[in-house]
Design a protein around this motif. Structure first.
Motif, PDB file in Angstrom:
ATOM      1  N   ARG A  37       5.913 -16.726  30.817  1.00  0.00           N
ATOM      2  CA  ARG A  37       5.753 -16.806  29.181  1.00  0.00           C
ATOM      3  C   ARG A  37       5.449 -17.727  28.620  1.00  0.00           C
ATOM      4  O   ARG A  37       4.323 -17.575  27.442  1.00  0.00           O
ATOM      5  N   HIS A  38       6.140 -18.526  28.780  1.00  0.00           N
ATOM      6  CA  HIS A  38       6.223 -19.600  26.460  1.00  0.00           C
ATOM      7  C   HIS A  38       5.073 -20.392  27.517  1.00  0.00           C
ATOM      8  O   HIS A  38       5.432 -21.640  27.947  1.00  0.00           O
ATOM      9  N   VAL A  39       4.390 -19.865  26.434  1.00  0.00           N
ATOM     10  CA  VAL A  39       3.315 -21.274  26.684  1.00  0.00           C
ATOM     11  C   VAL A  39       3.624 -22.648  26.352  1.00  0.00           C
ATOM     12  O   VAL A  39       2.768 -23.284  26.903  1.00  0.00           O
ATOM     13  N   ARG A  40       4.809 -22.924  25.443  1.00  0.00           N
ATOM     14  CA  ARG A  40       4.947 -24.386  24.712  1.00  0.00           C
ATOM     15  C   ARG A  40       5.875 -24.966  25.916  1.00  0.00           C
ATOM     16  O   ARG A  40       5.465 -26.092  26.248  1.00  0.00           O
ATOM     17  N   GLN A  42       5.615 -24.285  28.870  1.00  0.00           N
ATOM     18  CA  GLN A  42       4.489 -24.546  29.723  1.00  0.00           C
ATOM     19  C   GLN A  42       3.955 -25.797  30.007  1.00  0.00           C
ATOM     20  O   GLN A  42       3.747 -26.627  30.605  1.00  0.00           O
ATOM     21  N   ARG A 138      -6.362 -23.865  28.195  1.00  0.00           N
ATOM     22  CA  ARG A 138      -6.312 -22.246  28.967  1.00  0.00           C
ATOM     23  C   ARG A 138      -5.026 -21.241  28.091  1.00  0.00           C
ATOM     24  O   ARG A 138      -5.185 -20.441  27.758  1.00  0.00           O
ATOM     25  N   ARG A 139      -4.144 -22.176  27.987  1.00  0.00           N
ATOM     26  CA  ARG A 139      -2.769 -21.458  27.247  1.00  0.00           C
ATOM     27  C   ARG A 139      -2.238 -21.431  25.834  1.00  0.00           C
ATOM     28  O   ARG A 139      -1.312 -20.545  25.628  1.00  0.00           O
ATOM     29  N   TRP A 140      -2.736 -23.074  25.551  1.00  0.00           N
ATOM     30  CA  TRP A 140      -2.550 -22.669  23.888  1.00  0.00           C
ATOM     31  C   TRP A 140      -3.694 -22.735  23.157  1.00  0.00           C
ATOM     32  O   TRP A 140      -4.245 -23.311  22.528  1.00  0.00           O
ATOM     33  N   HIS A 141      -2.797 -21.101  22.575  1.00  0.00           N
ATOM     34  CA  HIS A 141      -4.604 -21.046  21.456  1.00  0.00           C
ATOM     35  C   HIS A 141      -3.882 -21.092  19.539  1.00  0.00           C
ATOM     36  O   HIS A 141      -2.320 -20.430  19.895  1.00  0.00           O
TER      37      HIS A 141
END
Length: 142
Positions: A37-40, A42, A138-141
């Motif tokens: 879940r944790h974007v950073r 990932q 895809r993940r870092w907004h």
């Protein structure tokens, strides 16, 4: 002629090995990222795993150079070489990254393997960069 055949076969095996290793690593990483879940975290994980898989691939080539240098095959690394594995690992890293410093150089048909490693490394690094870009996109907004 025998050493050219050997170098060609070794090059083919190494490309197949590194491409397969890279594919399996990125596919597994992709599956793992879907569960996190944790974007950073990932993105940090992607960068660390990609770095590690590249180092494994460089080390595999380094082992090939070391083995070829120690065998009776007329292929070796020239320059200021002490003969230990670190020299071969360093040479592999210079080839894989296409850095090509020139303080160590391939002799004989080992030039073929070194050239293939440079092309292979370029493709693997580009593949990793594309994968990292897609993960970030895809993940870092912001």
């Amino acid at each position: 002629m025998e050493e050219v055949v050997t170098a060609t076969l070794v090059s083919l095996v190494m490309v197949l090995t590194t491409v397969t290793l890279h594919y399996v690593t990125l596919a597994g990483l992709s599956d793992l990222l879907a569960k996190l879940r944790h974007v950073r975290g990932q993105i940090l994980l992607v960068m660390m795993v990609v770095f590690l898989v590249h180092m494994v691939e460089v080390t595999l080539y380094g082992l090939v150079y070391w083995a070829m240098d120690r065998s009776d095959v007329a292929m070796a690394i020239g320059g200021n070489v002490s003969g230990d594995f670190l020299d071969h690992l360093y040479f592999s890293l210079a080839c894989y990254t296409s850095l090509g410093l020139g303080d160590l150089f391939p002799i004989g048909a080992l030039r073929l393997i070194a050239g293939v490693e440079a092309l292979n490394g370029l493709i693997m690094i580009t593949w990793s960069a594309s994968f990292a870009f897609l993960v970030m996109q895809r993940r870092w907004h912001f």
